[in-house]
Design a protein around this motif. Structure first.
Motif, PDB file in Angstrom:
ATOM      1  N   ILE A   1      47.872  16.089 -43.867  1.00 52.45           N
ATOM      2  CA  ILE A   1      47.355  17.454 -43.787  1.00 52.45           C
ATOM      3  C   ILE A   1      47.168  17.960 -45.220  1.00 52.45           C
ATOM      4  O   ILE A   1      48.048  17.779 -46.067  1.00 52.45           O
ATOM      5  N   ASP A   2      46.024  18.572 -45.491  1.00 51.97           N
ATOM      6  CA  ASP A   2      45.707  19.082 -46.828  1.00 51.97           C
ATOM      7  C   ASP A   2      46.650  20.243 -47.174  1.00 51.97           C
ATOM      8  O   ASP A   2      46.665  21.268 -46.482  1.00 51.97           O
ATOM      9  N   SER A   3      47.427  20.072 -48.244  1.00 50.15           N
ATOM     10  CA  SER A   3      48.447  21.077 -48.598  1.00 50.15           C
ATOM     11  C   SER A   3      47.838  22.404 -49.063  1.00 50.15           C
ATOM     12  O   SER A   3      48.524  23.414 -49.154  1.00 50.15           O
ATOM     13  N   ARG A   4      46.538  22.404 -49.361  1.00 51.59           N
ATOM     14  CA  ARG A   4      45.920  23.622 -49.907  1.00 51.59           C
ATOM     15  C   ARG A   4      45.591  24.638 -48.820  1.00 51.59           C
ATOM     16  O   ARG A   4      45.332  25.803 -49.117  1.00 51.59           O
ATOM     17  N   HIS A   5      45.564  24.185 -47.571  1.00 49.66           N
ATOM     18  CA  HIS A   5      45.163  25.083 -46.478  1.00 49.66           C
ATOM     19  C   HIS A   5      46.153  25.006 -45.328  1.00 49.66           C
ATOM     20  O   HIS A   5      46.879  24.026 -45.192  1.00 49.66           O
ATOM     21  N   GLU A   6      46.114  26.025 -44.486  1.00 49.31           N
ATOM     22  CA  GLU A   6      46.898  25.954 -43.246  1.00 49.31           C
ATOM     23  C   GLU A   6      46.322  24.847 -42.381  1.00 49.31           C
ATOM     24  O   GLU A   6      45.119  24.586 -42.425  1.00 49.31           O
TER      25      GLU A   6
ATOM     26  N   MET B   1      44.494  23.010 -39.501  1.00 51.93           N
ATOM     27  CA  MET B   1      43.419  23.488 -38.644  1.00 51.93           C
ATOM     28  C   MET B   1      43.746  23.151 -37.195  1.00 51.93           C
ATOM     29  O   MET B   1      44.691  22.393 -36.930  1.00 51.93           O
ATOM     30  N   ALA B   2      42.956  23.707 -36.273  1.00 52.33           N
ATOM     31  CA  ALA B   2      43.211  23.499 -34.838  1.00 52.33           C
ATOM     32  C   ALA B   2      43.287  22.007 -34.511  1.00 52.33           C
ATOM     33  O   ALA B   2      44.148  21.564 -33.746  1.00 52.33           O
ATOM     34  N   SER B   3      42.387  21.206 -35.132  1.00 49.56           N
ATOM     35  CA  SER B   3      42.376  19.763 -34.835  1.00 49.56           C
ATOM     36  C   SER B   3      43.652  19.069 -35.334  1.00 49.56           C
ATOM     37  O   SER B   3      44.121  18.109 -34.733  1.00 49.56           O
ATOM     38  N   ASP B   4      44.240  19.566 -36.452  1.00 43.89           N
ATOM     39  CA  ASP B   4      45.511  19.020 -36.951  1.00 43.89           C
ATOM     40  C   ASP B   4      46.631  19.275 -35.938  1.00 43.89           C
ATOM     41  O   ASP B   4      47.417  18.387 -35.615  1.00 43.89           O
ATOM     42  N   VAL B   5      46.684  20.525 -35.470  1.00 42.09           N
ATOM     43  CA  VAL B   5      47.738  20.925 -34.526  1.00 42.09           C
ATOM     44  C   VAL B   5      47.576  20.144 -33.215  1.00 42.09           C
ATOM     45  O   VAL B   5      48.550  19.635 -32.648  1.00 42.09           O
ATOM     46  N   GLU B   6      46.337  20.018 -32.781  1.00 50.51           N
ATOM     47  CA  GLU B   6      46.028  19.286 -31.542  1.00 50.51           C
ATOM     48  C   GLU B   6      46.473  17.823 -31.649  1.00 50.51           C
ATOM     49  O   GLU B   6      47.108  17.282 -30.746  1.00 50.51           O
ATOM     50  N   MET B   7      46.144  17.198 -32.773  1.00 50.91           N
ATOM     51  CA  MET B   7      46.526  15.790 -32.984  1.00 50.91           C
ATOM     52  C   MET B   7      48.044  15.642 -33.031  1.00 50.91           C
ATOM     53  O   MET B   7      48.613  14.751 -32.400  1.00 50.91           O
TER      54      MET B   7
ATOM     55  N   ALA C   1      55.706  25.543 -45.874  1.00 52.85           N
ATOM     56  CA  ALA C   1      56.338  26.382 -44.840  1.00 52.85           C
ATOM     57  C   ALA C   1      55.315  26.767 -43.770  1.00 52.85           C
ATOM     58  O   ALA C   1      55.619  26.793 -42.567  1.00 52.85           O
ATOM     59  N   ALA C   2      54.081  27.039 -44.208  1.00 51.12           N
ATOM     60  CA  ALA C   2      53.007  27.403 -43.267  1.00 51.12           C
ATOM     61  C   ALA C   2      52.645  26.230 -42.364  1.00 51.12           C
ATOM     62  O   ALA C   2      52.358  26.406 -41.175  1.00 51.12           O
ATOM     63  N   ILE C   3      52.666  25.006 -42.917  1.00 49.47           N
ATOM     64  CA  ILE C   3      52.388  23.807 -42.114  1.00 49.47           C
ATOM     65  C   ILE C   3      53.437  23.685 -41.012  1.00 49.47           C
ATOM     66  O   ILE C   3      53.116  23.500 -39.838  1.00 49.47           O
ATOM     67  N   LYS C   4      54.712  23.837 -41.391  1.00 51.97           N
ATOM     68  CA  LYS C   4      55.807  23.729 -40.406  1.00 51.97           C
ATOM     69  C   LYS C   4      55.666  24.791 -39.327  1.00 51.97           C
ATOM     70  O   LYS C   4      55.849  24.525 -38.137  1.00 51.97           O
ATOM     71  N   ARG C   5      55.339  26.010 -39.766  1.00 52.87           N
ATOM     72  CA  ARG C   5      55.205  27.131 -38.820  1.00 52.87           C
ATOM     73  C   ARG C   5      54.062  26.884 -37.843  1.00 52.87           C
ATOM     74  O   ARG C   5      54.198  27.052 -36.647  1.00 52.87           O
ATOM     75  N   LYS C   6      52.948  26.436 -38.380  1.00 49.37           N
ATOM     76  CA  LYS C   6      51.754  26.224 -37.560  1.00 49.37           C
ATOM     77  C   LYS C   6      51.958  25.087 -36.554  1.00 49.37           C
ATOM     78  O   LYS C   6      51.445  25.124 -35.437  1.00 49.37           O
ATOM     79  N   LEU C   7      52.710  24.064 -36.974  1.00 51.57           N
ATOM     80  CA  LEU C   7      52.965  22.945 -36.065  1.00 51.57           C
ATOM     81  C   LEU C   7      54.055  23.296 -35.045  1.00 51.57           C
ATOM     82  O   LEU C   7      54.265  22.573 -34.076  1.00 51.57           O
ATOM     83  N   GLY C   8      54.733  24.420 -35.316  1.00 53.68           N
ATOM     84  CA  GLY C   8      55.717  24.909 -34.340  1.00 53.68           C
ATOM     85  C   GLY C   8      57.072  24.241 -34.420  1.00 53.68           C
ATOM     86  O   GLY C   8      57.887  24.359 -33.516  1.00 53.68           O
ATOM     87  N   ILE C   9      57.332  23.481 -35.505  1.00 48.17           N
ATOM     88  CA  ILE C   9      58.641  22.824 -35.648  1.00 48.17           C
ATOM     89  C   ILE C   9      59.166  23.114 -37.047  1.00 48.17           C
ATOM     90  O   ILE C   9      58.776  22.477 -38.026  1.00 48.17           O
TER      91      ILE C   9
END
Length: 207
Positions: A126-131, A133-139, A170-178
């Motif tokens: 996952i690109d650390s520069r951005h939150e 995306m929907a496709s990342d979370v879906e995968m 921290a945003a990556i963890k939050r967005k992935l829900g874990i």
């Protein structure tokens, strides 16, 4: 300090879109997947230190097959050398790829991920520069729902400052829900995170 896990060789073995094209050797498979242009090829080349092992392209969506590379490793605490297949999957979520093509891709990718008996774990980039995306979370959710072990790697960390890095991870963890999931920061340019990722690979080969 010397790396505990040293890659001794890396070579391209096969490209596949169906099961009978997978390589025959019974080696553990470590899979790399991510959105198009997340820096997957650069990371594979940085990890193996084999120039152009995975072809780097400025045009997203270039990888259109499952690519198998055989990688040899020497792990400090064991005498015998180990080997594994590094498996490079096509990028997901690239808008310019036609819908039909994406459907075909997702079918053979899904088939591989669900049916390969040698699959050890998946590195999802996952690109650390951005939150994410929907496709990342879906995968990510799809991998977890199907019981496939996944390691999240935050790429391109050299392009952001330390504070932003901590905030974005921290945003990556939050967005992935874990919240308690560990995220491995990686810079292909500076090889940062390389020895950490090699340690994870080494441990998995010793299990």
């Amino acid at each position: 300090m010397k790396d505990r896990v040293i890659i001794t060789q890396g070579q391209y073995v096969a490209s596949a879109v169906k099961q009978d094209q997978y390589p025959e050797a019974d080696l553990p498979e470590i899979v790399f997947i991510g959105r198009s242009n997340v820096g997957k090829s650069s990371l594979i080349n940085s990890l193996t230190r084999v120039n152009n092992l995975a072809r780097v392209s400025s045009q997203p969506g270039k990888t259109q097959t499952i690519n198998f590379f055989e990688v040899g490793v020497k792990i400090a605490e064991v005498e015998e050398r180990k080997a594994f297949y590094l498996v490079d999957l096509p990028g997901y979520g690239y808008a310019k790829t036609g819908k039909e093509k994406r459907k075909i891709w997702s079918k053979f990718i899904e088939e591989y991920l669900l049916n390969s008996p040698r699959l050890t774990f998946v590195c999802q980039l996952i690109d650390s520069r951005h939150e994410p995306m929907a496709s990342d979370v879906e995968m990510f959710n799809w991998l977890v729902d199907n019981g496939i072990p996944v390691l999240i790697i935050a790429t391109k960390v050299d392009k952001i400052g330390k504070n932003e890095r901590a905030k974005n991870i921290a945003a990556i963890k939050r967005k992935l829900g874990i919240k308690e999931i560990s995220v491995l920061p990686y810079s292909s340019l500076k090889n940062e995170g390389r020895s950490d990722l090699l340690d994870v690979i080494g441990d998995s080969l010793l299990e």
